[in-house]
Design a protein around this motif. Structure first.
Motif, PDB file in Angstrom:
ATOM      1  N   GLY A 125      -5.875   3.884  -3.247  1.00  0.00           N
ATOM      2  CA  GLY A 125      -4.430   4.044  -3.195  1.00  0.00           C
ATOM      3  C   GLY A 125      -3.772   3.929  -4.553  1.00  0.00           C
ATOM      4  N   ARG A 160      -8.040   2.964   3.117  1.00  0.00           N
ATOM      5  CA  ARG A 160      -7.871   2.502   1.742  1.00  0.00           C
ATOM      6  C   ARG A 160      -9.104   1.774   1.222  1.00  0.00           C
ATOM      7  NH1 ARG A 160      -3.538   3.769   3.956  1.00  0.00           N
ATOM      8  NH2 ARG A 160      -1.687   4.387   2.769  1.00  0.00           N
ATOM      9  N   CYS A 181       0.824  -1.207   0.000  1.00  0.00           N
ATOM     10  CA  CYS A 181       0.000   0.000   0.000  1.00  0.00           C
ATOM     11  C   CYS A 181       0.859   1.258   0.000  1.00  0.00           C
ATOM     12  CB  CYS A 181      -0.922   0.005   1.214  1.00  0.00           C
ATOM     13  SG  CYS A 181      -2.246  -1.212   1.133  1.00  0.00           S
TER      14      CYS A 181
END
Length: 286
Positions: A162, A44, A23
């Protein structure tokens, strides 16, 4: 243990096993806890931290399919793990990715020819990524063999926030989102929709309010590929111009990310290439 508790335990275990670098977060050596934090998953997945904490504690109602899709994408669950997650929540899992279409030979030749200079990838008409060269994988991660909808660029743009932050400045997001929606609409009108395409459209509308709103605008526009600004952990920001080459023998496309003139991106890409055997490929960020 009831299904809510099983679901919560499974989510906690998968969160703790997740790779923060996937991430774009600092590696574990700099973190006090293993895997991802609850607030990182929630952010996210576009849900509140309080709601996600309740899921892990087995409290409240079972989550919707759209929430499951977002969380599964953040945690990078395999196809088997996704099926188990959906089953625990009382939902049918989304269909698996169809058998991969053969890569267009002409585009494959160009992809390989660019391997030592320019990031490039090949997609099919639904924006599934079919092939990537080394530089593309180094910058964006290997997305070709991911489960579910994750190899699809349209899905990644809307369902995994993301991903868009990795690719482009935020002031470009609305225009790029419109382009993805318009492109998907055009493709669905030009091809006989298979069950997987219809299912992906339904899931996008269910999981992402932004997609649903853009879809209802019935936007029609020429193919659009915005310039990218991608930050590599070793060399810094890369300003890249995007070009699309369409095959004359298939419906596939070659996406090429060229260094922008007047920026140090060419030299920085060369630095990445010079460390090809030394720098491990970055995992998928999403």
């Amino acid at each position: 243990m009831d299904e809510r508790m099983r679901l919560g335990e499974f989510l906690r275990r998968r969160r703790e096993a997740a790779d923060p670098a996937a991430c774009g977060l600092p590696p574990r050596s700099r973190r006090r806890t293993p895997g991802l934090r609850r607030e990182e998953v929630a952010e996210r997945a576009s849900i509140s931290t309080v709601y996600y904490e309740r899921l892990e504690r087995g409290r409240g109602a079972l989550p919707s399919a759209s929430v499951l899709a977002s969380v599964a994408g953040v945690l990078q669950l395999s196809a088997a793990e996704q099926e188990y997650l959906y089953r625990l929540a009382g939902h049918a899992a989304p269909p698996h990715r169809r058998e991969r279409e053969g890569v267009d030979a002409g585009l494959q030749y160009l992809l390989e020819a660019l391997d030592d200079s320019t990031p490039a990838s090949i997609t099919d008409h639904f924006n599934d990524v079919l092939a990537q060269n080394w530089l593309n994988r180094e910058l964006l991660g290997d997305v070709v063999d991911l489960p579910g909808w994750q190899p699809n660029l349209t899905w990644r743009w809307f369902a995994q926030p993301g991903w868009r932050d990795l690719l482009e400045p935020r002031e470009q997001h609305t225009q790029t989102g419109l382009a993805y929606v318009a492109d998907l609409r055009a493709v669905l009108e030009q091809h006989e929709p298979d069950p997987r395409a219809v299912a992906m459209l339904d899931d996008l509308r269910a999981c992402c309010e932004e997609f649903g709103e853009l879809w209802e605008q019935h936007t029609v526009m020429a193919r659009h590929c915005a310039d990218k600004v991608i930050t590599h952990p070793q060399v810094g920001a890369l300003h890249l111009e995007c070009s699309v080459i369409t095959s004359v023998t298939s419906s596939q496309r070659l996406y090429v990310l060229k260094p922008a003139p007047g920026t140090p991106s060419r030299q920085r890409l060369d630095q990445v290439l010079s460390g090809r055997t030394l720098i491990p490929s970055q995992p998928v960020r999403g």
